[in-house]
Design an enzyme around this catalytic site. Structure first.
Site: not given
Lengths: 324, 324, 324, 324
Positions: B196, B189
């Site tokens: 991102e 993550k």
């Protein structure tokens, strides 16, 4: 409506096929007669020269040039300019540099010929997905060609509509825009490709970090042996980083998680470079887009001179011995 | 199955709602009694303390901590460790640092308690889209919780399946993976968020270049006044740069093309930083991910000291006078 | 020998003074009569127009243009081209773009006029330290001007000689080189300035890190309140990072450790941009030089559009709430 | 005064020689008896173990550890901590991580032992040029060792004094500073090395651009075949980019302009990484320092996984065919 197509490679050929499939007609030419023959079989009218193509087009003509950017496009547009007449339209659907568009449009304008530049994204997937098009040129010419663009574009498809766009130009959500005067289409496509490089490099770096998470250089007990194919797949649904490029990544990793088929030598076409030139001209910071392009430059070198110079300096100050 | 949930903010609350909607049961606790009451109304069992929550859970227990990363998560996990017993599972669904997971898992392992770290992407959209989950922990605990994960995940949805994945772990295409032992979930993550940042910055730079294409600093006749809202929209269909982040960009620009509602001050959570630390630890070049994080740092400064020093040097060598 | 000088700003004026001091003669012109008068007082012959200057120069003439790069230099070189004759030399000592040199040299070559481009580093310190010069042009013209260059150059000074240079061009260690044909001088000067930006930014970032070492955001007990003026000073002797730019840094920080006199708005001249364009054209990765230029671009913005777009995306996916 | 030295490699040995030459005395130990013997011949007192060295030192003792950073330094400091007593001083002159200093200093403080960390720049040139030293520790210990530091430092030399430093700590211009409490010395040295990487990379990129100025990829008539050895030399005098690293560059290029002796594989010691970690912790943008470190990482890879992934994506969207 009728369109002339010069250049029947993968892009040009598929564009014609998509048009024919929708009931448009096409006159086609390519240096390679077999390419012409293949499309004649699909329903197009063949031409055996530029002159022949121009002669076979109805007035006012529309001729689409779909050639590798550079000298051959330049020469073809110039020839068309001598063969065509006022109110005809020349379309450059390749990846020309927008300042070349500005120059060509000005020269053709003197003769009353319209020049329309179309930046096209979608690559080999366009036949199926449709082509995303960014169009530059005067409004009358672009408007006249609308049936062509509407057919080539992907259309709404199953992509959810963006809330709040009521009353705005409906073409954008069909997958094509009239970006502005000549040059604007290729300018927008250029930046599109600059962004593409940046996105690709962001994924590349991230997956590289995941790939090295099991490195023996890390302390024991802090290493992970990750399945990066599964990671690419899981991010496709519900995550913030889902994208079409991620879909392609997941496909590539599903087939070969080591990517051993690839040498690591990464080409670049001109748009990434032009995007940086534009950023520099506009005084816009573009660290990510630059780093993405430079990574490709670097991928094509072994033992760069810059690196050798670093070693030479290190040797000079005794950097091979710790502490420095 | 039954799940305990500690922390009923937007993420925790929505996770419980999604579970209840699928027929699972939940015991819930939050410092804020109103948050508890709201979920009790939705069908959950309320608890008024950690102790109460633990007492109300069936053996073997599963308690999900969904709190802002940091001290409060740390303290809650530690308390649960004293309240729970062998074979229970503690799940940290927040954004903890993976080395904290390693430490916690080791400490809990001594008591026979399982520690499962779940990196969760999807934000406020998760209730509707489902949560993309990257899970770390031992296989027995992760397996036992599978009904929970399967419910929370987005599922196949209308995203086309990746060719070539036959025979591979089917969970990935449902939107969740068991990434590895404790820590692996948050590690994946973390890198997800690093990517991102890179993707976002690539779009941000590209749109900034488009936005400045009409700058008065450019030569006349080489300026374009572009409609960047339409550009974002057109790229959503058929282009190489389509993505969920682009969808969000198109939405934002449809509402306010100048983005005047935003100050330009961009926060960052810890994962972008940790991703760089991981890259540095692994000796992986990460120019794009670094530049993306630094752009956020820079967005929060006015008149940085670094810039002042540049001016001071320039003054020193007479750089205010040309030629330098 | 005799030199004509057009442009008597800080650079041009000091160059003439240094020449006069060494027994050369000069004919000088500037739009500002006071600038001419000041140098006449110092021993130069004044001219009240370009024509007058050309008329007062002995054959074969040598006229040095020392004007801000750009239109005025271009116009002056063009005028001189019409006023001067075969075997004369026009010298551009400003910061022209090397491709402009190529064009000018080709045009003047048709008339038999030599064009010599001189990249000059040293700024306001040149009168005292001498000017470091990188010279492009044909060998005969550059050779004829050697007495001028030898006088302007710093000479060996007290800089230790580089071992291993025996038998190489002795001009380099005197502080000037004949880099190659027309354009080569400004090309080398351009890259010099690109490097200069990189060096400056390296110091700027490092001192920024030192400056923030006492930040309240750091854990207590891990903060240092550093005297960065003393740090700049200590590195000047015996350290790997000693340099003239560090000397200037130490001076600036000795006077005002907060640098409060500076706004943080950092200008750039064209060479940094051209250097990147050259790197892009050559496919050479230049992450550091790019980042240095972009930092200057960024220093001149408040609330950049790129940053606003990041915030808009973050809002879109709920990034204001943790965890993302 | 008397100093104990543990570790007689190039740095430790030369430090002892410089001290002996100035009339100080030294007790020396190294795992390698030959290294001890060589310095005994130079006038030092030899020791055959840590215990022996401690026993031979006068009270209050001062023992300088000059070992490669890492486990051996850690172990040696720990051993000294058990052998020495209140008011003694342990000096770590290596490149330890500043947070290790913080920990060690706290542990030794409990026993009343002073811990002084000395970041030392100057490498193999220190014997001749003197060592630039950045010192952390409590003022009493640092003050007591002043005769040692004053001898090791370069002194004013022929470097011009910085105007405006009247009344400031005179040690800085002698080449050493007391930067702050324990850890501050290595912190400053860490950033020094971070800057060093940035400076080196700025030169490396610039010379790489110069080197490729003659590339066949450039248009004919726009290529320059430059003598980069002469360019490095000319910049040493009067230019803005003159520095010690440039001196080393000029030396390296004088010997071998192609730098064929170097593989292009560039090592890094830990300080560059730690500098970035510090920047990230402080929220300071550090694009240049990061790019410099990443260039070294990249120099050590062939066919990086990141690059392969780019190619895999390109293949996915048909990027091998133009236009994209």
């Amino acid at each position: 409506m009728q369109l002339g197509m010069i250049g029947l490679g993968r892009m040009g050929g598929n564009i014609v096929r998509r048009l024919l499939g929708a009931g448009h007609t096409a006159v086609v030419f390519d240096q390679n007669p077999k390419a012409v023959a293949a499309l004649v079989e699909a329903g197009a009218t063949g031409a055996d020269s530029l002159e022949d193509l121009v002669a076979k087009l109805d007035l006012p003509r529309a001729a689409w040039v779909m050639l590798p950017a550079g000298e051959i496009t330049e020469a073809t547009v110039r020839s068309l300019g001598t063969l065509m007449q006022a109110d005809d339209v020349i379309i450059d659907g390749g990846n020309s540099f927008f300042k070349d568009d500005l120059r060509r449009a000005a020269a053709l304008r003197d003769k009353g010929i319209h020049y329309v530049d179309v930046g096209t994204s979608g690559g080999v997937w366009g036949l199926e997905r449709g082509y995303c098009m960014m169009i530059g040129g005067d409004a009358s010419a672009v408007g006249r060609l609308d049936p062509i663009f509407a057919t080539l574009a992907p259309g709404l498809g199953d992509v959810p509509r963006t809330p709040g766009r009521e009353g705005r130009d409906p073409r954008a959500e069909q997958g094509y825009i009239h970006a502005g005067p000549s040059g604007a289409g290729h300018f927008v496509k250029m930046v599109h490709n600059g962004i593409e490089y940046g996105l690709m490099q962001a994924y590349a770096e991230g997956f590289d970090i995941l790939k090295h998470a099991g490195s023996k250089d890390l302390p024991e007990g802090q290493r992970f042996d990750l399945d990066i194919g599964d990671i690419a797949e899981v991010w496709r649904r519900g995550s913030v980083v889902s994208s079409w490029l991620l879909d392609l990544t997941a496909q590539a990793l599903a087939g070969d998680e080591q990517l051993d088929a690839f040498s690591g030598f990464v080409a670049d076409s001109g748009e990434g470079r032009w995007t940086l030139n534009a950023a520099i001209e506009e005084s816009v910071p573009a660290n990510v887009l630059s780093a993405a392009l430079y990574a490709r430059f670097r991928s094509r070198e072994h033992a760069s001179f810059a690196d050798k110079l670093l070693s030479a300096m290190r040797k000079g100050f005794g950097g091979h011995v710790e502490p420095t």
